[in-house]
Write a protein that holds these residues in place. Sequence first.
Motif, PDB file in Angstrom:
ATOM      1  N   SER A 110       0.851  -1.193   0.000  1.00  0.00           N
ATOM      2  CA  SER A 110       0.000   0.000   0.000  1.00  0.00           C
ATOM      3  C   SER A 110       0.883   1.238   0.000  1.00  0.00           C
ATOM      4  O   SER A 110       2.049   1.196   0.425  1.00  0.00           O
ATOM      5  CB  SER A 110      -0.931   0.014   1.225  1.00  0.00           C
ATOM      6  N   SER A 111       0.305   2.354  -0.482  1.00  0.00           N
ATOM      7  CA  SER A 111       1.032   3.614  -0.544  1.00  0.00           C
ATOM      8  C   SER A 111       0.033   4.759  -0.469  1.00  0.00           C
ATOM      9  O   SER A 111      -1.052   4.690  -1.060  1.00  0.00           O
ATOM     10  CB  SER A 111       1.842   3.704  -1.847  1.00  0.00           C
ATOM     11  N   GLU A 112       0.399   5.826   0.249  1.00  0.00           N
ATOM     12  CA  GLU A 112      -0.476   6.981   0.381  1.00  0.00           C
ATOM     13  C   GLU A 112       0.355   8.246   0.590  1.00  0.00           C
ATOM     14  O   GLU A 112       1.474   8.187   1.109  1.00  0.00           O
ATOM     15  CB  GLU A 112      -1.455   6.796   1.539  1.00  0.00           C
ATOM     16  N   GLU A 113      -0.207   9.385   0.157  1.00  0.00           N
ATOM     17  CA  GLU A 113       0.412  10.692   0.338  1.00  0.00           C
ATOM     18  C   GLU A 113      -0.646  11.669   0.824  1.00  0.00           C
ATOM     19  O   GLU A 113      -1.802  11.600   0.398  1.00  0.00           O
ATOM     20  CB  GLU A 113       1.019  11.201  -0.973  1.00  0.00           C
ATOM     21  N   TYR A 114      -0.241  12.588   1.711  1.00  0.00           N
ATOM     22  CA  TYR A 114      -1.176  13.579   2.230  1.00  0.00           C
ATOM     23  C   TYR A 114      -0.391  14.800   2.709  1.00  0.00           C
ATOM     24  O   TYR A 114       0.837  14.744   2.893  1.00  0.00           O
ATOM     25  CB  TYR A 114      -2.014  12.991   3.373  1.00  0.00           C
ATOM     26  N   VAL A 115      -1.116  15.904   2.911  1.00  0.00           N
ATOM     27  CA  VAL A 115      -0.524  17.174   3.345  1.00  0.00           C
ATOM     28  C   VAL A 115      -1.122  17.533   4.696  1.00  0.00           C
ATOM     29  O   VAL A 115      -2.335  17.457   4.900  1.00  0.00           O
ATOM     30  CB  VAL A 115      -0.806  18.301   2.326  1.00  0.00           C
ATOM     31  N   SER A 116      -0.262  17.920   5.642  1.00  0.00           N
ATOM     32  CA  SER A 116      -0.746  18.296   6.968  1.00  0.00           C
ATOM     33  C   SER A 116       0.297  19.159   7.659  1.00  0.00           C
ATOM     34  O   SER A 116       1.443  19.275   7.188  1.00  0.00           O
ATOM     35  CB  SER A 116      -1.021  17.040   7.819  1.00  0.00           C
ATOM     36  N   GLY A 117      -0.115  19.773   8.766  1.00  0.00           N
ATOM     37  CA  GLY A 117       0.796  20.576   9.565  1.00  0.00           C
ATOM     38  C   GLY A 117       0.982  21.977   9.025  1.00  0.00           C
ATOM     39  O   GLY A 117       0.456  22.362   7.975  1.00  0.00           O
ATOM     40  N   GLU A 118       1.748  22.784   9.759  1.00  0.00           N
ATOM     41  CA  GLU A 118       2.031  24.148   9.339  1.00  0.00           C
ATOM     42  C   GLU A 118       2.928  24.134   8.109  1.00  0.00           C
ATOM     43  O   GLU A 118       3.869  23.346   8.011  1.00  0.00           O
ATOM     44  CB  GLU A 118       2.717  24.908  10.480  1.00  0.00           C
ATOM     45  N   GLY A 119       2.668  25.039   7.209  1.00  0.00           N
ATOM     46  CA  GLY A 119       3.433  25.082   5.970  1.00  0.00           C
ATOM     47  C   GLY A 119       3.024  24.044   4.957  1.00  0.00           C
ATOM     48  O   GLY A 119       3.660  23.922   3.920  1.00  0.00           O
ATOM     49  N   GLU A 120       1.970  23.262   5.276  1.00  0.00           N
ATOM     50  CA  GLU A 120       1.443  22.235   4.367  1.00  0.00           C
ATOM     51  C   GLU A 120       2.546  21.284   3.896  1.00  0.00           C
ATOM     52  O   GLU A 120       2.812  21.125   2.701  1.00  0.00           O
ATOM     53  CB  GLU A 120       0.752  22.889   3.158  1.00  0.00           C
ATOM     54  N   ARG A 121       3.204  20.659   4.864  1.00  0.00           N
ATOM     55  CA  ARG A 121       4.239  19.680   4.528  1.00  0.00           C
ATOM     56  C   ARG A 121       3.607  18.395   3.979  1.00  0.00           C
ATOM     57  O   ARG A 121       2.585  17.943   4.474  1.00  0.00           O
ATOM     58  CB  ARG A 121       5.076  19.344   5.755  1.00  0.00           C
ATOM     59  N   ARG A 122       4.275  17.811   3.015  1.00  0.00           N
ATOM     60  CA  ARG A 122       3.784  16.563   2.425  1.00  0.00           C
ATOM     61  C   ARG A 122       4.320  15.370   3.219  1.00  0.00           C
ATOM     62  O   ARG A 122       5.477  15.338   3.615  1.00  0.00           O
ATOM     63  CB  ARG A 122       4.211  16.457   0.967  1.00  0.00           C
TER      64      ARG A 122
END
Length: 319
Positions: free
Chosen positions: A124-136
Motif C-alpha cells: 500500500s502507498s499513500e500521500e497527504y498534506v498536513s501541519g504548518e506550511g502544508e508539509r507533504r
Amino acid sequence: MGVIHLIRYSLKLFLIGFAVFITACSSDSPSALNDADTDMAEDASYKMANDEATEEKALGFEGEAEESHEQEIAQEDEQVVKNQLPDVQMIIYTGHIQVEVDDLTTMNETIRTKVAKLGGYVVSSEEYVSGEGERRHGRIQLRIPQEHYEEMMQFTEENSAKVMEKVSNGQDVSEEYVDLESRLRSKEAVEERLLTFMDQAKKTEDLLKISNDLSAVQEDIERIKGRMDYLDNQVAFSTITINIQENQVKVSELQGRDDLNTGEKAQSLFMNTVNFLITIGSGFVVFLVGLSPILIPLLIAGGFIWWKVRTKKRSHSNE
C-alpha cells in the motif's frame, strides 16, 4: 486367550465327570477302579493347574511385551519430533522506519525501484498534506524477501536526510510450525482410516456417522494447512512500513491577473447586493399586504384620534 482357556477348562471337567460316572456304574474291581479314577482325577487336576499357570504366564509376558512396544513407539515419536526441528529457525521479521527527506516524490520512486530490484512488492502507498506550511507526508508498506530485509532497511536509511525512528522486530515460529506438521500427519492418518471404514461400511447410519467425522477431520486439515501456508509466506517475505516526511515548506505563488478575476468578482458582488435589496423590498411588500386587514383599521383609528387631539389643542389656543 480367555475364550480358549474357558473351552479347555470345560473339556477337562467333562472328562473328569465322565470318568467318575463310569466308575460308579462298574461292578468289577471296585477298589481298583476307584484307585484308577482317583489317579485320573488327580492327573487331570494337575494338568489343568499347569495349563492355567502356563496361560497366566504367557498373558503376563504378552502384557509386558505390549507395554515395552508402546514405550518403544513413544521413544521413536519423540526422536522423530526432534529430528524434524528445522535446521534454520523460522523467524518473521517486521520493520518500521520514519524518515525525513528533501523531496517526497523522488524518495517514493527510489524506494519502488529498489523493491522491484530485490524481488519484493508494494502492499500500500499513500500521500497527504498536513501541519504548518502544508508539509507533504507519505506512507509505504512493502513486502521484501527475508534475505534482503536488512539491506532494504539500510538503503532507506542511507537515502533519507534524517532518520526519526527505526524499529525492527522478529517472531520465532519454528516450534509452532513443527507442532502444525505433527498435527497434520495425525489428522491425515485419521482421514485415511475413516476412508477405509467408509469403504467397508454397509449400513446407512454408519456411512452418515463416518461422513460427518471425515468432514470434521478434513476441515481441521485445511485449517492447519492454511496456517502453515501463512507462516511460510510471512517467513519468506518480511514486512517493512516506511513513513516519509518532506522537510520542504510549500510557499504560495503570486497570483496573476487571470487568476484574480477582478471584474467578474465585482460584477458578482453588485448583482448579489441588488438581489438582496430586491429580496428585502419584496418581503416588506408582502408584509404590508398580508397584514392590511389589521393595519388599515389601526391606521384609521389612529388618524381619527390624532385629528381629535389636534382639534382640541387648536380650540384651547384660540381661547
